[in-house]
Design a protein around this motif. Sequence first.
Motif, short mmCIF file in Angstrom:
data_model
loop_
_atom_site.label_atom_id
_atom_site.label_comp_id
_atom_site.label_asym_id
_atom_site.label_seq_id
_atom_site.Cartn_x
_atom_site.Cartn_y
_atom_site.Cartn_z
N GLN A 155 0.82 -1.20 0.00
CA GLN A 155 0.00 0.00 0.00
C GLN A 155 0.87 1.26 0.00
OE1 GLN A 155 -3.01 -0.07 -0.65
NE2 GLN A 155 -4.00 1.79 0.08
N MET A 156 2.02 1.20 0.65
CA MET A 156 2.93 2.35 0.62
C MET A 156 3.43 2.61 -0.80
SD MET A 156 5.38 2.07 3.94
CE MET A 156 4.87 1.02 5.28
N LEU A 157 3.76 1.52 -1.50
CA LEU A 157 4.18 1.65 -2.89
C LEU A 157 3.07 2.30 -3.71
CD1 LEU A 157 6.16 1.05 -5.24
CD2 LEU A 157 5.14 -1.22 -5.42
N LEU A 158 1.86 1.85 -3.48
CA LEU A 158 0.70 2.40 -4.19
C LEU A 158 0.54 3.89 -3.89
CD1 LEU A 158 -2.81 0.87 -4.61
CD2 LEU A 158 -2.61 3.08 -3.52
N LEU A 159 0.54 4.24 -2.60
CA LEU A 159 0.27 5.63 -2.21
C LEU A 159 1.39 6.57 -2.64
CD1 LEU A 159 -1.13 4.99 1.38
CD2 LEU A 159 -2.41 5.90 -0.56
N GLY A 160 2.63 6.07 -2.57
CA GLY A 160 3.75 6.96 -2.83
C GLY A 160 4.11 7.09 -4.29
N ARG A 161 3.85 6.06 -5.09
CA ARG A 161 4.43 6.04 -6.43
C ARG A 161 3.49 5.74 -7.58
NH1 ARG A 161 7.83 9.50 -5.89
NH2 ARG A 161 9.84 9.09 -4.91
N LYS A 162 2.22 5.38 -7.30
CA LYS A 162 1.35 5.04 -8.42
C LYS A 162 0.45 6.21 -8.82
CE LYS A 162 1.25 0.01 -7.80
NZ LYS A 162 0.40 -1.20 -7.69
N THR A 163 0.06 6.23 -10.10
CA THR A 163 -0.86 7.24 -10.60
C THR A 163 -2.29 6.86 -10.20
OG1 THR A 163 -1.28 6.09 -12.66
CG2 THR A 163 0.61 7.57 -12.62
N ALA A 164 -3.21 7.79 -10.43
CA ALA A 164 -4.61 7.54 -10.07
C ALA A 164 -5.14 6.27 -10.75
CB ALA A 164 -5.47 8.74 -10.44
N LYS A 165 -4.86 6.14 -12.03
CA LYS A 165 -5.36 4.97 -12.76
C LYS A 165 -4.76 3.69 -12.22
CE LYS A 165 -6.18 5.27 -17.27
NZ LYS A 165 -5.95 5.28 -18.74
N GLU A 166 -3.46 3.72 -11.94
CA GLU A 166 -2.80 2.53 -11.38
C GLU A 166 -3.37 2.18 -10.00
OE1 GLU A 166 1.43 3.56 -13.62
OE2 GLU A 166 1.23 3.86 -11.47
N LYS A 167 -3.68 3.21 -9.23
CA LYS A 167 -4.24 2.98 -7.89
C LYS A 167 -5.59 2.28 -7.98
CE LYS A 167 -2.07 6.86 -5.40
NZ LYS A 167 -2.31 8.21 -4.79
N ILE A 168 -6.46 2.78 -8.86
CA ILE A 168 -7.80 2.18 -8.99
C ILE A 168 -7.69 0.74 -9.49
CG2 ILE A 168 -9.96 2.31 -10.29
CD1 ILE A 168 -9.92 4.45 -8.26
N LEU A 238 -6.09 -5.05 -16.75
CA LEU A 238 -6.13 -4.47 -15.41
C LEU A 238 -4.81 -4.72 -14.67
CD1 LEU A 238 -8.49 -2.92 -14.14
CD2 LEU A 238 -9.06 -4.96 -12.85
N TYR A 239 -4.30 -5.95 -14.78
CA TYR A 239 -3.02 -6.29 -14.16
C TYR A 239 -1.91 -5.37 -14.67
CZ TYR A 239 -3.94 -10.54 -11.48
OH TYR A 239 -4.36 -11.42 -10.54
N ASP A 240 -1.87 -5.20 -15.99
CA ASP A 240 -0.82 -4.36 -16.57
C ASP A 240 -0.95 -2.92 -16.11
OD1 ASP A 240 0.19 -6.54 -17.83
OD2 ASP A 240 -0.62 -6.07 -19.82
N MET A 241 -2.18 -2.41 -16.11
CA MET A 241 -2.37 -1.01 -15.75
C MET A 241 -2.08 -0.76 -14.27
SD MET A 241 -5.82 -0.09 -17.85
CE MET A 241 -5.53 1.62 -18.20
N ALA A 242 -2.20 -1.79 -13.45
CA ALA A 242 -1.95 -1.64 -12.02
C ALA A 242 -0.48 -1.40 -11.73
CB ALA A 242 -2.44 -2.88 -11.26
N GLU A 243 0.38 -1.76 -12.67
CA GLU A 243 1.81 -1.56 -12.44
C GLU A 243 2.43 -0.65 -13.49
OE1 GLU A 243 3.99 -5.12 -11.39
OE2 GLU A 243 3.16 -4.63 -9.43
#
Lengths: 245, 245
Positions: A155-168, A238-243
């Motif tokens: 979740q830290m990786l998500l909050l700190g480094r992912k874009t809105a689309k990647e987060k969703i 979805l998997y690809d966009m998440a990263e």
Amino acid sequence: MPPFDQGRARDKSATIEMNPCGACPVRSLTVCAALDPEELRRLADILQTVRIEANHTIFGEGDAADALYNVTSGTVKLYKLLPDGRRQITGFLITGDFIGLALNESYAYTAETVTGCTLCRFPRKKLEALLDEFPKMQRRLFSMASNELAAAQDQMLLLGRKTAKEKICSFLLMLSQRAARRGHKDNPVHVPMSRADIADYLGLTTETVSRTFTQLKTAGIISLQEGNKIQIAGMDALYDMAEGC
Amino acid sequence: MPPFDQGRARDKSATIEMNPCGACPVRSLTVCAALDPEELRRLADILQTVRIEANHTIFGEGDAADALYNVTSGTVKLYKLLPDGRRQITGFLITGDFIGLALNESYAYTAETVTGCTLCRFPRKKLEALLDEFPKMQRRLFSMASNELAAAQDQMLLLGRKTAKEKICSFLLMLSQRAARRGHKDNPVHVPMSRADIADYLGLTTETVSRTFTQLKTAGIISLQEGNKIQIAGMDALYDMAEGC
DNA sequence: CGAGCGATTGAACGCTCTCAAAGTGAGTGG
DNA sequence: CCACTCACTTTGAGAGCGTTCAATCGCTCG
């Protein structure tokens, strides 16, 4: 959102019952899985089964931490607040999850029901005494805490480094995978929380969450269904966009 | 950053020694605090003391997790990467911290030294066997995992909801308070990590970190000193700014 | 002294937020 | 049965914080 008062069993928002653990349908998912019948009985002696309606507070940040909980049905959110009201939801808990792994003298977060919930309530002192007797249970709790910690790092990786689309996208996949692990349907995914809750979990605003869902819908990757369900059409996309691939 | 190879004791970047735990100066800070002399001897039998230079990899994300570590001196960073290279540092570990609380079959993050470090290396299987014998140690590890989890939730609040200035202020306070707890000087604070590391810990860029330090310097709240030290002039102001007051 | 890396500063861009308004749906009461 | 309320969601327009790209500075080391 009125607080849940353990003393008022006749309050419309919360009811207390006694229940034997032996017949518990979710035992295999949680901390009780490791125990033998005798130990289960000892555990059943100290717990209360509690029913709480949607959108009610279980306990508040800063309250004396005198009980731990196990979620047996429904969804719970945990959150922390800043003085000016900004909110960060640190987790959504579902069937089998344990509330209170990170514990000091007082709760470091507020716990609130998202849907109607059934909880097992353990008085803290009694549970700690039991833990000393049942090393298996302590080991199981440690293992659950380890998993929580790994999830927190994701979740830290998500909050700190992912874009809105990647987060969703990550959020939807997390819900789907977790539902599968608990033996629920993984597609369509059940998404019981509001846009505001999702936003406060992902470090976004409700508007951005809504816009991003619309984008994914337009791209044909998801579709919204009745009853807070989201059908995932392009699981691989979805998997690809998440990263960010 | 060359990997640390446990087999090459003569490698300039890492040396292995044997050491009795009884004389360990940092024992009171960490997992070994709970053990009696006999248990300590058993523990000493399975561990290696390892010395690693700055900027070396201890283990990589995805490696088989066959050892856990205790930091006895120096600073270690843990991080996760996205496919395109974006990096999130999930923690800076110092004296007394334990590496491997969140553990599966393989490491979920990379561990790298920031400064020169001394570590106690525990083969995983042997440590797990010992844990079954020493419930006190298991309890201590669980308690450390709980604290880690609470810290992780604080970090989620920081990453998801705080501004750049609030993040930097929170970071400095965290370093100061942690140094105090470990018996080091809390002001000026020792900040051994680079701007890039700080940025990747706080979900910012190096430029924003640098600019924010300049702002705080100009406002007279901090001043940069020799040897990677930061003097905190306005401790109260820093507290307020860390939460947006 | 020059190379090289990290830190700082500057300028412009863009992603997400803020502010605002309209749309949607469940529940209520006339 | 339908109008109304209220909360939540969606959509739009504009602004701002932090990023990106780029140049300069400063220190260490060969």
